[in-house]
Every structure is written in C-alpha cells, then in structure tokens.
Design a protein around this motif. Structure first.
Motif, short mmCIF file in Angstrom:
data_model
loop_
_atom_site.label_atom_id
_atom_site.label_comp_id
_atom_site.label_asym_id
_atom_site.label_seq_id
_atom_site.Cartn_x
_atom_site.Cartn_y
_atom_site.Cartn_z
N ASP A 223 0.81 -1.21 0.00
CA ASP A 223 0.00 0.00 0.00
C ASP A 223 0.84 1.26 0.00
O ASP A 223 0.29 2.37 0.00
N CYS A 224 2.16 1.11 0.03
CA CYS A 224 3.06 2.27 0.05
C CYS A 224 3.09 2.92 -1.33
O CYS A 224 3.84 2.52 -2.21
N TYR A 243 0.22 5.97 13.16
CA TYR A 243 1.46 6.51 12.64
C TYR A 243 1.57 6.22 11.15
O TYR A 243 0.75 5.50 10.57
N ILE A 244 2.59 6.79 10.55
CA ILE A 244 2.81 6.68 9.10
C ILE A 244 4.16 6.02 8.85
O ILE A 244 5.14 6.33 9.53
N ILE A 245 4.18 5.11 7.88
CA ILE A 245 5.44 4.54 7.40
C ILE A 245 5.76 5.20 6.06
O ILE A 245 4.97 5.09 5.10
N ILE A 246 6.88 5.89 6.01
CA ILE A 246 7.33 6.55 4.77
C ILE A 246 8.32 5.65 4.06
O ILE A 246 9.24 5.10 4.68
N LYS A 247 8.16 5.48 2.76
CA LYS A 247 9.14 4.75 1.96
C LYS A 247 9.86 5.73 1.04
O LYS A 247 9.21 6.59 0.41
N TYR A 258 12.41 2.26 4.85
CA TYR A 258 11.14 2.63 5.48
C TYR A 258 11.43 3.41 6.76
O TYR A 258 12.32 3.08 7.54
N TYR A 259 10.62 4.46 6.98
CA TYR A 259 10.82 5.34 8.13
C TYR A 259 9.47 5.57 8.82
O TYR A 259 8.44 5.72 8.15
N ALA A 295 12.92 -3.39 5.87
CA ALA A 295 11.64 -4.10 5.76
C ALA A 295 10.53 -3.27 6.38
O ALA A 295 10.72 -2.60 7.40
N PHE A 296 9.37 -3.30 5.76
CA PHE A 296 8.20 -2.57 6.25
C PHE A 296 7.86 -3.01 7.68
O PHE A 296 7.58 -2.18 8.55
#
Length: 717
Positions: A223-224, A243-247, A258-259, A295-296
């Motif tokens: 979904d990124c 929260y948000i995972i930024i790629k 991933y951040y 890794a996500f």
C-alpha cells in the motif's frame, strides 16, 4: 474555553442516484407528503487523482432521515437528482412528511439493510443517528426547516480523516507511504451530547467514537504509494498512536528504506484523529543519519525517525464554533493562468438556520493588484475580476467573515508554467526497441493544492516500460496519450522504448496550466534512402538497381569513423569498387565523413528481384527498403483459355473476355481455337492482380502479373 472545528470538505460532486428505493423496507405512513426540493453544497478542498482506493468525491446514494419538531423519527426518503454542477453543488428532491422539521442527509451508507425503519418510528434523533456506523466513506449533513416547502442549501461532510504526504527536501525522494494502527470503522455522523443547542456538531479534539470496541489495523508494504490515505476518528492516545510509514531513498541511492513518522502537533503531542480533517504531512528536511528499515515490518516496531523533520498541517474551507454556527466556503484556493472571473460560494448557518446576510468579504492582501471589482451579493455569491500575469506569479487573499468566524481565500494569478528543462536521453537513438528516458521538470512554484498534477504525454512511436509500464492511457479525438500524475515538484523521469527503426517524431507534454512542451525524438539514421528513386527495379535479370543514401553528419553527436556500411540483400549484386561481398550482402568502409548523396550500382540476379533491402552501420538506426518489380516495357502473352464447368474444361472460341484493369492488361482477344492474346503494359507491378471475366456468363479468374508473365493457360470458373 472556546471550541472551534475545522472541517475538511468535499472536492466535487459526482451525483447519481443508483440505489432502488424499493429494495428496502420503507413503511408507508399516514402523513401527508410534500415534494421537498433542496440543494447540497460540497465545499471543494483540492484536486484528488481518482486512482485512490477511496473516491472521496463520489456521492452516489442519498437518503433523508426525517424528524418532527420534537426530534422524533417519522420516516426515510430517497432523494433523486435534479441537477449537478461542476463547482460541487447539486439540486435534489424527495417526498417527505409535511410535519418534517429536522432532516439528516446521509449518503453512501452501506448498512441500510441492518436498519429497522418500523422499530425506529418515534425514536429521538439523538438515539437513532449516533447508532449508524460504517466501515466505508459516508457523507452526512443536518438541516432544520420551518416547513416541507423550504428549499435549503445543505452542507455535507465526510466521516473520514484524510492523510497526505508532501516532500520539500532536495536530498530525499518519497516513493510512498502507508498508515498503521488506525481505526477501520466509525460513526456516520458526529455527536457530542454535551453540546447545546444541538449535539450534532464536531468539536475540535473530541472525536465521535463507536459505542462498541474499536478495531485497529495496518496497511501493508504493497500500500506504500503516494495516493491519499483515509482513516476513521480516533482519540489517538500517546501510548497507542496511529502513525505513518514513509518509503523513500536518499539522493544518489537506489535502495528504498522505510521510516516511521508520528502524527504530532507543534507541541509534539499526538493529534486526535478527527473526521473531515486533512492531515497534511510536509517533510521539511531529511538527515542522512536518519535510521531507516529495510523491511516494512521492521519499521513498524522501530522508533520514530527523529532526524526527519516533518510538519503536520490541518486545512479546511469550513469552520464552526461552540454555538453551532458554521461558515463554509466552497473553495479556498484558486489559480488563474489567464484573466477571468473568480466565483466563490459561501454559506453561514446559525444553529442550523442559513443566514448569508451576515457574511462580509474584504481584500486582505493584493500586492500584485490582480483583484478587481470584489463583490458580495448578500446571498452567498462572491465574485471578482482577476488580471492576467505575463511573467511570474502573484498572490492575493480575500477574507470571508461572519460573526467571529472567518476563512481566507487565496488567489494566484500566474503566467503559464513550463516543463523546462525537458529532454530525451539518449538524444540520438540507434535501434528499434531501444530504451530511452523522457525527463521534464515540475516547478517548485506550483501551488501545493494542485497536486497530483496531470501530465499528458502524446507520442506515436514510443511505448512505456518498467517501472512506469502501466501509465494511464486516455483516448482523445486525435488518438491516445499517456498520463503521468506528478505528486510534487522536481525532475520527473519516465522510461520508454522505441517502436520503430526510425521513430523520429515530436513528443508533447501538456497540462492546461503549462505551456505545451515539445521534445524531439531523433534517430541517427541514413537519409534520402531509395533504390532507383522509387524503390522499383525493372523486371528481368541484370536490370539496374541504384542504391542511394546520405550519411548525415549530426554535428552535436557525430558518428565514429572509420564507419562500415552494410547492405543486406539476397537478389542484388555489385562489382563497384570498394564494396565487398560478405555473408548476407555487401559492405563498404568509409574512412571519414563522406559528403553528399552516395550511390551504389547493383544489378538484379533474378528476374523477380523484389525483397527487403536493409542498410545499416554501427551507431545508426537501420533503414529497410521494400523493393518491388515493375515492367520496364510492354509484354505480349498468349496461351489457351478454357472454362471449367461440370468437372470438365470447355472451349470458348471467339467469346468476349474483359480485363478488370485495362491499364495493366488490354486488347484481350480469343481465337476460334480458344486461345488468348493480351498485352501487359509497362509500369505494371508484378504483384498487381488482374481479373479476367467471360462477358455475360460470370466466369472469371484472377492472376498476378508475375504469373501472367509466364503465359499461363487461363482457366475461368
């Protein structure tokens, strides 16, 4: 303490009533009913590319929950569309009970089959409406009326919060993002029981939660992407945050990491997640020491990336206070690239009653003097004349005020933007199916609310390949174009491949607020290529075939010498000095750039010498010549002619036979011994087809000129 609510509103209205009212249990009441006509206002926020999983702008099924003056439920009515407008408004009608005084408008609700309308009769709106829950986008609005004959304008709001990510750094590329630990279902309408005089109001920091236990979920690495993301309301406590995972990747790096980023306000406290809010995450800077995960799943359990500086903004064209007064402006941002008229719709409601006379408008700032004749008509309509800007861009702001509430409308007037620099790499290509990269720039001055930005790419001879193989395709009057959606400013690169040996053309990059950009596609190729100037050789052995071509110099991208030119042929031969026979044809090596038209004299090895001749050289796109044969002079042919009938051949002495093309074959005669004679004329191509027909009987036969040159026995059938 003063309470205020910022409401994110809807971009536009895709209005269609697509649900059949009869499929639900809609009990009839004894109340007299009136055809109630009303309009809805969908305040615009910003353009949103419809690739998103949630279509935040589509209202496709609208129902009215009607209540009497005491707030008791008296029935449900399905609304039918009368008109829709591109500015986010529409007009509806529905048959409602005459004693209706309160209406809740609900659209896109997918749980009506669980609603027991009979059991709900005479129940209070404060019991019924808060119980409606959904796991998908729904729209809601409330309107008090004095009679069923009112024609109000109702504002609808979403039950979802929206999250987007923007990148303002120069050393980091965001390639996608996903949401984690967020609520996946929620109520249809806001409800705060302590609010007075009506509890159906959004209060900043006080989300309306489900009565049942809430389920949290995570998006996946798949979904990124850069599409907007959506979630339901959540108190978002510090110990259980969404929260948000930024790629993304650092400049010059190929590896994507991933951040983790939290939704924190300026005081580093978690934002409560509120419906109708837009949480805009803007990455301001990125430290190369920021810790990323490969890794996500690892990023989900890691600490937030404190070395990524991001600000979270909330924006909306609507605002309300704790007295249930609401000021709504249909759009907050406008861009003009030519002179025109600004049209803004505004609405002020006091405790659910519209009173647009209390609205005032004024110019807050206009350093470029682009606004003229600002007017407000007292009924919610704001207009102004906007000047055209020849170079650069200017910004002006308008304040829309009612009571203690105000909204700011921003107007930008700009010259057409440019995609410069734009180019193709390599600038000169040399083969079919060669990879080429199209690059163009999106200026940083583009207002953020215009993203994602549509870039229409018109090309006839290039086709997209990975990683942008699946570019959107749009069909236009003149053919089709590829569509790329830019999520932010900066250089954009798209990968294509050539579809022809010589795909010279002009690629166009277009957007309505840009000057259309032309990018030349050029191949290093042989020019002025032909055989005998017309690509035909006279039929017969040893006839001349003069191959002509020019080796262009390409001053900016000169070919490398010595250069060996190869001519692939099976049916031609030459003894010209310097040309050497090699497998598959002949070759010649030029020590330096030759000038002018080059001529190589070949002769035909066979009577029929039609074939595909290819001329090529290292660093050049090959050129294929389709060579045909023609008759250099007229030829007379003769033989027998018969008719095939009843499993036998019949003679046709002196019968009239006609040719379908007398310019190829004429003077056809038959003798008493059933023989024919005809002339094949000079200039006829050996692949031309002639049909001979027995006059008055319909028997016929078709032959190529190549076959007729053998004087065949003609059989008509």
């Amino acid at each position: 303490m003063k309470r205020s609510t910022y409401l994110i509103a809807l971009l536009s209205l895709l209005l269609a009533s697509c649900t059949d009212e009869d499929q639900f249990d809609n009990p009839q009441t004894e109340n007299s009913r009136t055809a109630f006509q009303f309009s809805v206002n969908m305040p615009d926020y910003q353009p949103v590319h419809t690739r998103a999983v949630v279509d935040e702008n589509a209202v496709n099924d609208l129902w009215l929950m009607t209540f009497d003056a005491n707030g008791l439920f008296i029935g449900r009515a399905h609304a039918s569309l009368l008109t829709s407008n591109s500015n986010g408004t529409g007009t509806f009608r529905a048959d409602i009970p005459d004693d209706t005084r309160i209406i809740h408008l609900i659209a896109n609700y997918n749980q009506w089959n669980n609603f027991d309308e009979r059991a709900a009769m005479q129940k209070d709106e404060r019991e019924i409406i808060p119980s409606l829950a959904s796991n998908q986008l729904a729209f809601w609005g409330r309107q008090a009326i004095s009679s069923a004959g009112d024609t109000p304008n109702v504002t609808l709001y979403r039950n979802l919060a929206k999250v987007t990510v923007e990148n303002e750094t120069t050393n980091f590329e965001v390639t996608g993002y996903a949401l984690c630990n967020y609520i996946n279902s929620g109520t249809v309408a806001p409800f705060n029981p302590d609010a007075s005089p009506t509890p159906f109001i959004l209060i900043d920091g006080k989300p309306t939660l489900l009565n049942s236990s809430m389920v949290k979920t995570d998006q996946k690495s798949a979904d990124c992407n850069m599409e907007p993301k959506y979630m339901f309301e959540n108190e978002n406590y510090s110990n259980d945050q969404a929260y948000i995972i930024i790629k993304g990747r650092l400049e010059g790096k190929t590896e994507e990491l991933y951040y983790k980023i939290q939704l924190l306000d300026s005081d580093k406290k978690p934002y409560p997640i509120m419906r109708n809010y837009h949480y805009k995450v803007v990455i301001k800077s990125f430290s190369e020491s920021a810790n990323g995960s490969t890794a996500f799943s690892d990023a989900k359990t890691s600490e937030p990336s404190n070395n990524i500086y991001a600000e979270i903004f909330k924006e909306s064209p609507s605002i309300s206070d704790n007295n249930n007064n609401v000021l709504t402006v249909n759009r907050l941002h406008f861009l003009f690239t030519k002179e025109g008229t600004l049209n803004v719709s505004a609405q002020y409601t006091a405790n659910g009653v519209t009173d647009n006379s209390k609205i005032s408008v004024s110019i807050a700032e206009d350093q470029g003097s682009i606004l003229h004749n600002l007017k407000y008509d007292g009924n919610g309509n704001i207009t102004a004349d906007i000047s055209r800007i020849i170079a650069g861009q200017y910004e002006a702001t308008i304040t829309v005020k009612a009571g203690v509430l105000s909204r700011t409308v921003t107007v930008v007037s700009s010259a057409l933007y440019q995609f410069d620099p734009a180019s193709l790499s390599p600038e000169i290509y040399t083969a079919r199916d060669q990879d080429v990269t199209l690059s163009f720039n999106i200026p940083s001055t583009i207002p953020y609310y215009l993203y994602p930005l549509k870039c229409a790419i018109t090309t006839a001879n290039l086709y997209p390949v990975e990683p942008n193989k699946n570019l959107q395709i749009e069909y236009t009057d003149g053919g089709y174009q590829y569509v790329y959606w830019a999520d932010g400013p900066g250089t954009k690169t798209l990968n294509f491949r050539t579809s022809l040996e010589n795909s010279d053309e002009t690629v166009l990059i277009a957007n309505e607020i840009f000057q259309t950009k032309s990018v030349e596609v050029k191949s290093r190729q042989f020019t002025n290529v032909s055989i005998n100037s017309n690509n035909f050789i006279n039929y017969g052995v040893n006839n001349t075939a003069s191959l002509m071509f020019t080796i262009s110099s390409y001053p900016d991208y000169p070919p490398t010498y010595p250069l060996t030119v190869f001519v692939a042929t099976k049916k031609l031969q030459t003894t010209q000095s310097g040309w050497t026979a090699v497998p598959g044809g002949y070759q010649y090596t030029y020590a330096s750039q030759p000038s002018g038209l080059q001529t190589v004299t070949f002769t035909a090895k066979e009577a029929v010498s039609s074939e595909k001749v290819v001329i090529s050289a290292p660093g050049f796109s090959p050129t294929t010549i389709d060579v045909g044969n023609i008759l250099g002079s007229s030829v007379t042919i003769s033989n027998t002619i018969r008719v095939y009938q009843n499993n036998g051949l019949l003679s046709i002495p002196r019968y009239a036979v006609t040719s379908s093309d007398s310019g190829i074959a004429s003077g056809f005669t038959t003798s008493r011994t059933s023989t024919y004679s005809t002339t094949l004329h000079a200039g006829a191509q050996i692949n031309d087809v002639v049909t001979f027909t027995l006059s008055g009987y319909g028997y016929s036969a078709a032959y190529k000129v190549e076959e007729l040159l053998q004087s065949p026995a003609i059989v008509l059938q």
